[in-house]
Design a protein around this motif. Sequence first.
Motif, short mmCIF file in Angstrom:
data_model
loop_
_atom_site.label_atom_id
_atom_site.label_comp_id
_atom_site.label_asym_id
_atom_site.label_seq_id
_atom_site.Cartn_x
_atom_site.Cartn_y
_atom_site.Cartn_z
N GLU A 52 43.32 -74.75 20.72
CA GLU A 52 42.22 -75.36 21.49
C GLU A 52 41.47 -74.30 22.32
O GLU A 52 40.25 -74.29 22.38
N ALA A 53 42.24 -73.40 22.94
CA ALA A 53 41.60 -72.36 23.78
C ALA A 53 40.75 -71.43 22.91
O ALA A 53 39.65 -71.04 23.31
N LEU A 54 41.24 -71.10 21.73
CA LEU A 54 40.52 -70.16 20.87
C LEU A 54 39.28 -70.79 20.25
O LEU A 54 38.26 -70.10 20.08
N ALA A 55 39.37 -72.07 19.92
CA ALA A 55 38.31 -72.71 19.12
C ALA A 55 36.92 -72.57 19.72
O ALA A 55 35.96 -72.27 19.01
N GLY A 56 36.81 -72.76 21.02
CA GLY A 56 35.46 -72.80 21.60
C GLY A 56 35.01 -71.48 22.21
O GLY A 56 33.88 -71.37 22.68
N ALA A 57 35.87 -70.47 22.22
CA ALA A 57 35.59 -69.29 23.04
C ALA A 57 34.59 -68.33 22.41
O ALA A 57 34.67 -68.02 21.22
N GLY A 58 33.68 -67.82 23.22
CA GLY A 58 32.78 -66.75 22.80
C GLY A 58 33.41 -65.39 23.08
O GLY A 58 33.07 -64.39 22.46
N LEU A 78 31.65 -66.13 38.21
CA LEU A 78 30.35 -65.79 37.64
C LEU A 78 29.80 -66.92 36.77
O LEU A 78 28.81 -66.74 36.07
N ASN A 79 30.53 -68.04 36.74
CA ASN A 79 30.12 -69.26 36.02
C ASN A 79 30.58 -69.34 34.57
O ASN A 79 30.23 -70.29 33.88
N PHE A 80 31.33 -68.35 34.06
CA PHE A 80 31.87 -68.50 32.71
C PHE A 80 32.84 -69.68 32.71
O PHE A 80 33.71 -69.76 33.60
N PRO A 81 32.75 -70.58 31.74
CA PRO A 81 33.78 -71.62 31.62
C PRO A 81 35.04 -70.98 31.04
O PRO A 81 35.05 -70.61 29.87
N ARG A 125 29.10 -56.75 29.50
CA ARG A 125 28.44 -55.89 28.51
C ARG A 125 28.11 -56.72 27.25
O ARG A 125 26.99 -56.69 26.76
N HIS A 126 29.11 -57.45 26.77
CA HIS A 126 28.90 -58.21 25.53
C HIS A 126 28.06 -59.45 25.80
O HIS A 126 27.19 -59.79 25.00
N HIS A 127 28.32 -60.09 26.89
CA HIS A 127 27.59 -61.32 27.22
C HIS A 127 26.09 -61.05 27.32
O HIS A 127 25.27 -61.80 26.80
N LEU A 128 25.74 -59.96 27.98
CA LEU A 128 24.31 -59.66 28.19
C LEU A 128 23.71 -58.87 27.03
O LEU A 128 22.50 -58.61 27.03
N GLY A 129 24.52 -58.49 26.05
CA GLY A 129 24.01 -57.71 24.91
C GLY A 129 23.43 -56.38 25.37
O GLY A 129 22.41 -55.90 24.87
N PRO A 131 22.10 -65.78 26.85
CA PRO A 131 22.40 -67.09 27.45
C PRO A 131 22.96 -66.90 28.87
O PRO A 131 23.23 -65.76 29.27
N LEU A 132 23.11 -67.99 29.56
CA LEU A 132 23.78 -67.91 30.87
C LEU A 132 25.29 -67.88 30.68
O LEU A 132 25.81 -68.36 29.66
N ALA A 133 25.97 -67.34 31.66
CA ALA A 133 27.44 -67.29 31.58
C ALA A 133 28.00 -68.69 31.38
O ALA A 133 28.98 -68.87 30.65
N ARG A 134 27.40 -69.67 32.00
CA ARG A 134 27.92 -71.05 31.89
C ARG A 134 27.90 -71.55 30.44
O ARG A 134 28.51 -72.55 30.11
N GLU A 135 27.15 -70.82 29.58
CA GLU A 135 27.05 -71.23 28.17
C GLU A 135 28.00 -70.42 27.26
O GLU A 135 27.93 -70.55 26.04
N ARG A 136 28.80 -69.54 27.85
CA ARG A 136 29.68 -68.71 27.01
C ARG A 136 31.15 -68.88 27.45
O ARG A 136 31.63 -68.20 28.36
#
Length: 308
Positions: free
Chosen positions: A182-188, A154-157, A106-110, A128-133
């Motif tokens: 480290e885990a928090l820093a990059g997460a969308g 689904l390709n989410f990192p 829901r949030h990823h696709l807006g 964006p693509l899941a691979r980018e979030r």
Amino acid sequence: MPTVLFAAPALWDEYRPSLIAAFARTGLAVDLVQEAAPEAVDYIIYAPSAPLQDFTPYRRCKAVLSLWAGVERIVGNATLTQPLCRMVDPGLTEGMVEWVVGHALRHHLGMDRHIVNPERVWDPTCPPLARERPVAMLGMGALGTACAQALRALNFPVTGWSRTAKAVEGIPCLHGEAGLAEALAGAGIVVTLLPKTAETENLLDAARFAQMKRGVVILNPGRGAIIDDAALLAALESGQVAHATLDVFRVEPLPKDHPFWAHPRVTVTPHIAADTRPSSSAFVIAENIRRGEAGEPFVNLVDRLRGY
Ligand code: NDP
Ligand code: OXD
């Protein structure tokens, strides 16, 4: 024949047929009852709503089997000296995976922009693509690992974080204080699937929200106490957190005047992320009782000192 006391009266009609079928499948003859003299009881099936809260007279009881995954309401019970097993149920896990993936997408696709669009705005911005979030999964136990794997498919990192070191194929796993930063820093998207313990209470506070990427989305199906409510509201006000979807709260039902209800960027779901399903969980319980009767170690044992 062992006596199994089903101590959650409100759930009896729902569970009884599944338990009878599961004991038959396990090849175990038991006396499944709603009432028994405490000294005759061999196993107790328990839910937090159970009126039974004093385990002292159940001296023969070999294990208390919780229908819930989260055990914070029983783990500190001083009268409980018997082994305590928590629930790990394939049906519960399946439900949690669906809730987490659904709310992440829901949030990823807006999706909200298009579902509620009274001004009929034609905004062709593509998500964006899941691979980018990147996603941070806080808690890599039975539920967190399954959700992390589903998001990864689904390709989410996905980066996992837990108390102890873990190896999960395709998912870098971190632990400890440095690992959390480290885990928090990059997460969308940050998902919390942690139990409520002394260590996890208020884990996501003002300092931790500040460590996250601006515009992060929080999904909390773990426990309400993991989040400092005031700090979350402040982070939502400042735009540091874009949206929070919360399934669990410090007080449930969430009081009608709690600011989460009215906040335009908070979604409240009423502790429905995942439920233990009688058809699958009955077999988990029957199998644990079979193990107890065969002298084998119980599975899903709670560590009282750890609190989960
Ligand atoms: P598990 O016990 O399998 O996993 C818990 C995870 O949290 C483990 O990875 C554990 O680390 C980690 N953890 C615990 N304490 C810490 C800590 N101090 N720091 C870092 N990591 C920590 O539990 P489940 O996955 O089965 O369930 C998780 C929670 O989900 C439940 O406790 C419950 O609160 C909630 N829940 C919510 C539901 C809902 O409908 N909203 C339904 C069911 C459960 P390690 O692996 O190193 O031990
Ligand atoms: C559980 C829950 O812990 O439903 O099982 O929250």
